[in-house]
Scaffold this motif. Structure first.
Motif, mmCIF file in Angstrom:
data_model
loop_
_atom_site.group_PDB
_atom_site.id
_atom_site.type_symbol
_atom_site.label_atom_id
_atom_site.label_comp_id
_atom_site.label_asym_id
_atom_site.label_seq_id
_atom_site.Cartn_x
_atom_site.Cartn_y
_atom_site.Cartn_z
ATOM 1 N N MET A 108 0.856 -1.166 0.000
ATOM 2 C CA MET A 108 0.000 0.000 0.000
ATOM 3 C C MET A 108 0.906 1.233 0.000
ATOM 4 O O MET A 108 1.831 1.316 0.809
ATOM 5 C CB MET A 108 -0.894 -0.026 1.239
ATOM 6 N N PRO A 109 0.634 2.193 -0.867
ATOM 7 C CA PRO A 109 1.425 3.422 -0.874
ATOM 8 C C PRO A 109 1.347 4.128 0.482
ATOM 9 O O PRO A 109 0.310 4.108 1.157
ATOM 10 C CB PRO A 109 0.781 4.264 -1.977
ATOM 11 N N ALA A 110 2.442 4.774 0.858
ATOM 12 C CA ALA A 110 2.542 5.424 2.169
ATOM 13 C C ALA A 110 1.461 6.487 2.365
ATOM 14 O O ALA A 110 0.907 6.612 3.464
ATOM 15 C CB ALA A 110 3.933 6.036 2.358
ATOM 16 N N ASP A 111 1.142 7.249 1.313
ATOM 17 C CA ASP A 111 0.136 8.302 1.477
ATOM 18 C C ASP A 111 -1.259 7.719 1.714
ATOM 19 O O ASP A 111 -2.039 8.252 2.501
ATOM 20 C CB ASP A 111 0.138 9.262 0.282
ATOM 21 N N VAL A 112 -1.550 6.578 1.094
ATOM 22 C CA VAL A 112 -2.844 5.913 1.308
ATOM 23 C C VAL A 112 -2.897 5.348 2.723
ATOM 24 O O VAL A 112 -3.891 5.508 3.428
ATOM 25 C CB VAL A 112 -3.080 4.807 0.254
ATOM 26 N N ALA A 113 -1.809 4.705 3.155
ATOM 27 C CA ALA A 113 -1.757 4.159 4.519
ATOM 28 C C ALA A 113 -1.928 5.271 5.547
ATOM 29 O O ALA A 113 -2.660 5.107 6.538
ATOM 30 C CB ALA A 113 -0.451 3.408 4.738
ATOM 31 N N ALA A 114 -1.282 6.405 5.327
ATOM 32 C CA ALA A 114 -1.395 7.528 6.264
ATOM 33 C C ALA A 114 -2.825 8.069 6.299
ATOM 34 O O ALA A 114 -3.358 8.369 7.372
ATOM 35 C CB ALA A 114 -0.412 8.636 5.877
ATOM 36 N N LEU A 137 -5.591 6.417 5.587
ATOM 37 C CA LEU A 137 -6.437 5.427 6.263
ATOM 38 C C LEU A 137 -6.236 5.485 7.768
ATOM 39 O O LEU A 137 -7.202 5.442 8.535
ATOM 40 C CB LEU A 137 -6.140 4.022 5.741
ATOM 41 N N GLU A 138 -4.986 5.565 8.195
ATOM 42 C CA GLU A 138 -4.700 5.627 9.634
ATOM 43 C C GLU A 138 -5.353 6.850 10.271
ATOM 44 O O GLU A 138 -5.843 6.801 11.394
ATOM 45 C CB GLU A 138 -3.190 5.653 9.857
ATOM 46 N N ARG A 139 -5.397 7.937 9.535
ATOM 47 C CA ARG A 139 -5.980 9.178 10.044
ATOM 48 C C ARG A 139 -7.510 9.151 10.006
ATOM 49 O O ARG A 139 -8.167 9.578 10.950
ATOM 50 C CB ARG A 139 -5.444 10.343 9.208
ATOM 51 N N PRO A 193 -10.307 5.812 12.087
ATOM 52 C CA PRO A 193 -10.858 5.996 13.447
ATOM 53 C C PRO A 193 -11.983 7.028 13.496
ATOM 54 O O PRO A 193 -12.971 6.839 14.208
ATOM 55 C CB PRO A 193 -9.655 6.472 14.263
ATOM 56 N N ARG A 194 -11.873 8.079 12.720
ATOM 57 C CA ARG A 194 -12.929 9.098 12.693
ATOM 58 C C ARG A 194 -14.217 8.513 12.113
ATOM 59 O O ARG A 194 -15.315 8.739 12.631
ATOM 60 C CB ARG A 194 -12.474 10.297 11.863
ATOM 61 N N LEU A 195 -14.100 7.705 11.075
ATOM 62 C CA LEU A 195 -15.280 7.114 10.455
ATOM 63 C C LEU A 195 -15.972 6.104 11.372
ATOM 64 O O LEU A 195 -17.186 5.963 11.336
ATOM 65 C CB LEU A 195 -14.899 6.434 9.136
ATOM 66 N N HIS A 196 -15.191 5.411 12.183
ATOM 67 C CA HIS A 196 -15.773 4.419 13.094
ATOM 68 C C HIS A 196 -16.305 5.043 14.377
ATOM 69 O O HIS A 196 -16.976 4.365 15.154
ATOM 70 C CB HIS A 196 -14.747 3.330 13.420
#
Length: 123
Positions: free
Chosen positions: A1-7, A9-11, A14-17
């Motif tokens: 997974m590209p680093a920008d996509v991983a970052a 998602l990580e950000r 949690p907000r979406l959940h």
């Protein structure tokens, strides 16, 4: 997974959940042990409208992905929150490797894996 996509998602995940973010994170951590070792493709989401089901649309969408898994020699994996999804995935060569529940106990979950090279059904 590209680093920008991983970052991203990580950000954002949690907000979406929202108030379930902790349970989702704990569930993901517990499921990690049930997923394949080494490289694999994880199928996260696929859906069709109820009136469009059982027409082969899901299999048609997944067919090229599973063919790529076969070509790369890697398994595909998914976590299904409903037995209907397991039934669908089994038709594509997935086998249940673990049955469990979400970390908060509210959701049944099945981990299913499809090894590379499983013959694809006729669509």
């Amino acid at each position: 997974m590209p680093a920008d996509v991983a970052a991203a998602l990580e950000r954002e995940v949690p907000r979406l959940h929202a108030d379930r973010a902790d349970a989702v994170a704990r569930t993901e951590a517990e499921l990690a042990a049930a997923l394949p070792d080494g490289p694999y493709w994880r199928l996260r989401a696929l859906g069709t409208r109820p009136r469009s089901r059982r027409r082969g649309l899901g299999g048609a969408v997944l067919s090229p992905v599973l063919a790529r898994c076969d070509a790369e020699g890697v398994p595909a994996a998914l976590v299904a929150p409903a037995w209907a999804i397991v039934r669908f995935a089994r038709g594509l060569g997935f086998e249940v490797t673990q049955a469990t529940r979400s970390a908060d106990g509210q959701l049944p979950l099945w981990v299913a894996v499809r090894p590379p090279g499983v013959p694809m059904p006729e669509l």
